[in-house]
Design an enzyme around this catalytic site. Structure first.
Site, PDB file in Angstrom:
ATOM      1  CD  GLU B  50      -7.066  25.581  59.180  1.00  0.00           C
ATOM      2  OE1 GLU B  50      -6.408  26.683  59.970  1.00  0.00           O
ATOM      3  OE2 GLU B  50      -7.702  25.293  59.508  1.00  0.00           O
ATOM      4  CG  PHE B 112     -20.674  29.975  56.559  1.00  0.00           C
ATOM      5  CD1 PHE B 112     -20.306  30.957  57.795  1.00  0.00           C
ATOM      6  CD2 PHE B 112     -20.200  28.909  56.718  1.00  0.00           C
ATOM      7  CE1 PHE B 112     -19.466  30.784  59.238  1.00  0.00           C
ATOM      8  CE2 PHE B 112     -19.519  28.210  58.312  1.00  0.00           C
ATOM      9  CZ  PHE B 112     -19.542  29.733  59.615  1.00  0.00           C
ATOM     10  CD  GLN B 113     -15.924  28.237  57.877  1.00  0.00           C
ATOM     11  OE1 GLN B 113     -16.682  27.043  57.192  1.00  0.00           O
ATOM     12  NE2 GLN B 113     -15.699  28.510  59.046  1.00  0.00           N
ATOM     13  CE  LYS B 162     -20.416  19.716  52.680  1.00  0.00           C
ATOM     14  NZ  LYS B 162     -19.746  20.003  53.748  1.00  0.00           N
ATOM     15  CG  MET B 473      17.086  39.107  62.768  1.00  0.00           C
ATOM     16  SD  MET B 473      19.627  39.300  63.144  1.00  0.00           S
ATOM     17  CE  MET B 473      19.655  37.281  62.325  1.00  0.00           C
TER      18      MET B 473
HETATM   19  C1  LIG Z   1       5.709  36.207  60.778  1.00  0.00           C
HETATM   20  C2  LIG Z   1       7.364  36.977  61.419  1.00  0.00           C
HETATM   21  N1  LIG Z   1       6.960  38.019  62.111  1.00  0.00           N
HETATM   22  C3  LIG Z   1       8.425  38.834  62.223  1.00  0.00           C
HETATM   23  C4  LIG Z   1       9.173  38.550  61.453  1.00  0.00           C
HETATM   24  C5  LIG Z   1      10.267  39.334  61.349  1.00  0.00           C
HETATM   25  N2  LIG Z   1      11.629  38.902  62.905  1.00  0.00           N
HETATM   26  C6  LIG Z   1      12.379  38.119  62.414  1.00  0.00           C
HETATM   27  S1  LIG Z   1      13.444  37.798  63.032  1.00  0.00           S
HETATM   28  C7  LIG Z   1      12.797  38.464  64.916  1.00  0.00           C
HETATM   29  C8  LIG Z   1      13.005  38.145  66.130  1.00  0.00           C
HETATM   30  C9  LIG Z   1      12.873  36.385  65.983  1.00  0.00           C
HETATM   31  O1  LIG Z   1      12.577  35.956  67.744  1.00  0.00           O
HETATM   32  P1  LIG Z   1      13.002  34.996  68.001  1.00  0.00           P
HETATM   33  O2  LIG Z   1      12.670  33.773  67.786  1.00  0.00           O
HETATM   34  O3  LIG Z   1      12.941  35.372  69.633  1.00  0.00           O
HETATM   35  O4  LIG Z   1      14.577  35.024  67.959  1.00  0.00           O
HETATM   36  P2  LIG Z   1      15.922  35.103  67.814  1.00  0.00           P
HETATM   37  O5  LIG Z   1      16.538  35.909  66.923  1.00  0.00           O
HETATM   38  O6  LIG Z   1      15.766  35.698  69.378  1.00  0.00           O
HETATM   39  O7  LIG Z   1      16.736  33.995  67.960  1.00  0.00           O
HETATM   40  C10 LIG Z   1      11.101  39.028  64.215  1.00  0.00           C
HETATM   41  C11 LIG Z   1      10.574  39.209  65.035  1.00  0.00           C
HETATM   42  C12 LIG Z   1       9.258  36.977  60.926  1.00  0.00           C
HETATM   43  N3  LIG Z   1      10.337  36.584  60.518  1.00  0.00           N
HETATM   44  N4  LIG Z   1       8.243  35.979  60.558  1.00  0.00           N
END
Ligand SMILES: Cc1ncc(C[n+]2csc(CCOP(=O)(O)OP(=O)(O)O)c2C)c(N)n1
Ligand SMILES: [Mg+2]
Lengths: 158, 565
Positions: B50, B112-113, B162, B473
């Protein structure tokens, strides 16, 4: 106003519909605004209700509160102003053995009276400006109040 | 006509001109799905989660400018969709998300749900409804589409029990909406607009600060005219990429935490900020007290609450940015482009001093090269989505965007897992364009199941995985601000991305050189099926420049000059 945490009264006119109150209170909690008191009741012969919210914050915060409230879909109008007539009600329960005459006189000074006399307790009410209600509640401490309830403020602009 | 609630949903969607719905069925929404089965007017794309349905609807909306529609069931179906709602809310994307709910008779019984869906969505939607009788449905659905698309756009959630979908009532979609309490302010105050134009004419170093609101308002071409006519340099936010074309001489670049040196310096030196459809996000402004501190501020926005929220506006204008910019275009007579010549040169010198750049490496590909290369090869012919992380910032920095709605990324919420499903929505909306998703080795796994949707619905999204074996990042922040303690960010353990794509019926490539990359991209385009191109890139590359969180825009960490290590 340079007071950074001034008390403000905000009146909000909203459509009477399910969950409108949660929308308002969620907004306050979600954005970290204070609510000191909140009253709400339908406006007679209309589909609207009026909320009176006592809050506090800097000028910028109050401005944001006003704007954010206005953004909510069921909000018709938001009034935030200094020139208001404000009233609040308080009810107090005293032990029946306290000095009824003294209490009754005090109440009259604050637009109130004794509203119930029972076997063990007497109940009084006052209705006055919130500040004066504060005063009243301070003064009556010596009569050993058992329970106090305040309504929260309602207000109309002059 | 007398029809049931489920049929009303279908009729309303048709009346709204919806051609694609993204969704996932379940118990509480089954009556509506039964009607979907019977109709031929719109297409339903079954995602495999979803969250992905809502992100796909977002991508669809961002690429097309139309309201995106997603449909889900109650309980877990709804809670899975919440991230999508929040994402759309933060980025002001118009959506109508319809969820099933347990029957009215069971509401409040922990059935439920059952989950209090409107209670949960309240704080991450523009508005929401729990529909308690079928007679309300035509009005509610019409309001939902209207509210989603007008004013500051946003997601609207409609929760339908529903039994309401089974209930029969009168359906008349020609109902005239009476929204006494909702009247967005479209037209800017003419006197204020005049004052603004005077302020611009009197400024020495004015600067356009362009935001995503311009794209929402379909005002990019008007803004291009205004920039051209006035000769005033411009910076774009991340969300505004594509408002000006990358080769516009007056475009300095992107500003903010990973903005270019020239953009951030221009913002620090300007004496008049002309903010259009912006919201002074902390990732843009850095330390607020130091932001544009020599400048007066003009702020045009449809949302009054955005104005003077963070930065005091000397010239606030509430209105639709297209409307206001058109008015401004009428009043440019007093503005002399040549007056800003020295200022334009100052800005150009900033750009010469520290251009946006990176250093090539002999051993491994640089992620920035990949983005640039795709730009060279595909340029205007592709729509570009991203996930969240370093790769996202590099895309914002290095892709040569030429038009609005070309760039689709999760800005406000920063949702990993957004990119792939969004790119499917983009492809569904604009099949004539190539749909590229720049993603990371972390992010792609957050909605990887969508390979199945893309295969099943022939949505040939090309996912370019910039694989640095890191949550890059976060790793960058750990390197810079946590003394290199790389806590839980090492992604050395990885799937075989090629086999993964193939297992779903897509195609996968793993490339390490420029030649391999070009060949893979060419092949993926020819095959025209969903693809993973895993590019092995330099692990320790950092996104530069960088304004550390809470720092001032002019205090940037910059790319090290080659040689100084
Ligand atoms: C759902 C979610 N969880 C955690 C984060 C924190 N976060 C921001 S950037 C990142 C790393 C992303 O890694 P990747 O997809 O490998 O991208 P890269 O920075 O290596 O290019 C994280 C964990 C986020 N933005 N969104
Ligand atoms: Mg990574």
């Amino acid at each position: 106003m340079n007071d950074n945490n001034a008390r403000r009264v905000v009146s909000v006119i909203v459509v009477n519909e399910a969950s409108v109150l949660s929308r308002i209170t969620d907004l306050f909690s979600g954005r970290g605004y204070n609510i000191t008191s909140l009253t709400v009741a339908p406006i007679p012969e209309s589909k609207y209700s009026r909320l009176t919210i006592v809050t506090s914050g800097s000028v910028r915060v109050i401005e944001q509160i006003t704007k954010q409230l206005h953004k909510l879909i069921p909000v018709l109008r938001v009034y935030e102003h200094a020139d208001l007539v404000e009233k609040e009600m308080a009810m107090v329960k005293f032990p029946a053995n306290e000095n009824i005459a003294d209490i009754s006189t005090l109440c009259e000074v604050y637009n109130g009276k004794i509203v119930n006399v029972g076997e063990n307790v007497i109940i009084v009410m006052v209705a006055d400006e919130p500040k004066r209600v504060d005063n009243f509640l301070k003064i009556i401490k010596r009569y050993n109040p058992k329970e106090i309830v305040r309504s929260g403020a309602v207000a109309l602009e002059r | 006509m007398q029809i049931n609630g489920a049929q009303m949903v279908i009729e309303a969607l048709i009346a709204e001109g919806v051609d694609t719905v993204f969704g996932y069925p379940g118990g509480a929404i089954m009556n509506v799905y039964d009607e979907i089965y019977k109709q031929k007017d719109f297409k339903h794309i079954l995602t495999r989660h979803e969250q992905a349905a809502v992100h796909a609807a977002e991508g669809y909306s961002k690429a097309s400018g139309k309201v995106g529609v997603a449909m889900i069931t109650s309980g877990p179906g709804f809670t899975n969709a919440v991230t999508g709602l929040a994402d759309a809310y933060m980025d002001s994307i118009p959506l109508v998300v319809i969820s099933g709910q347990v029957p009215m008779s069971l509401i409040g019984t922990d059935a439920f749900q059952e989950i209090d869906a409107v209670g949960i969505s309240r704080s991450c939607t523009k508005h929401n409804y729990l529909v308690t009788c079928a007679a309300d449905l035509p009005r509610v659905l019409k309001e939902a589409f209207h509210i989603a698309a007008t004013g500051r756009p946003g997601p609207v959630h409609v929760d339908i029990p529903k039994d309401v979908t089974a209930e029969i009532a009168e359906f008349d979609y020609s109902v005239v909406l009476e929204l006494e309490t909702y009247k967005p302010h479209i037209k800017g105050n003419p006197r204020q607009i005049k004052k603004v134009m005077e302020a611009i004419a009197n400024a020495k170093r004015p600067l356009f600060y362009l935001g995503g609101g311009i794209i929402n308002a379909n005002a990019a071409y008007e803004v291009r005219d205004l920039v051209q006519k006035t000769g005033i340099p411009a910076v774009e936010t991340f969300m505004a990429r594509g408002v000006l074309s990358y080769d516009d001489a007056l475009l300095i670049g992107m500003l903010g935490m990973h903005g270019s040196y020239a953009s951030n310096m221009a913002m620090s030196e300007t004496d008049l900020v002309i903010g259009l459809g912006v919201r002074f996000d902390d990732r843009v402004t850095g330390k607020l007290t130091e932001f544009a501190k020599n400048a007066s501020v003009i702020h045009v926005d449809i949302d009054p609450a955005s104005i003077s929220k963070l930065v005091n506006a000397d010239y606030p204008i509430v209105g639709d940015v297209k409307n206001v910019v058109n008015e401004m275009l009428e009043l440019t007579a007093g503005v002399e482009s040549k007056k800003y010549k020295a200022w334009r040169e100052t800005v150009q010198n900033f750009a010469k001093l520290h251009p946006l750049a990176y250093h090539e490496d002999t051993e491994r590909l640089k992620p920035q090269w990949v983005v640039q290369r795709v730009g060279e090869l595909l340029g205007d012919s592709a729509n570009i989505s991203t996930d969240v992380g370093q790769h996202q910032m590099w895309t914002g920095q290095f892709y040569p965007f030429t038009r609005p709605r070309q760039f689709i990324s999760s800005g406000g919420l920063g949702t990993m897992g957004f990119g792939f499903p969004a790119a499917m929505g983009v492809k569904a909306a604009t099949p004539e364009k190539i749909s590229i998703n720049f993603t990371g080795d972390g992010s792609i796994l957050m909605n990887v199941q969508e390979l199945m949707t893309a295969v099943g619905n022939k949505l040939p999204v090309i996912n370019i995985i910039l694989n640095n074996n890191y949550l890059g990042m976060v790793r960058q922040w750990q390197t810079l601000f946590y003394d290199k303690r790389h806590s839980q960010t090492d992604l050395s353990v990885q799937p075989d991305f090629v086999k993964l794509a193939e297992a779903f019926g897509g195609i996968g490539y793993r490339v390490k050189t420029k030649e391999e990359f070009d060949a893979a991209l060419k092949d993926a385009l020819e095959k025209n099926i969903v693809a993973f191109i895993e590019v092995v890139v330099h692990r320790m590359e950092n996104v530069m420049p960088m304004v550390p969180a809470g720092g001032s825009l002019f205090n940037m960490m910059l790319l090290e000059k080659k040689g100084d290590k």
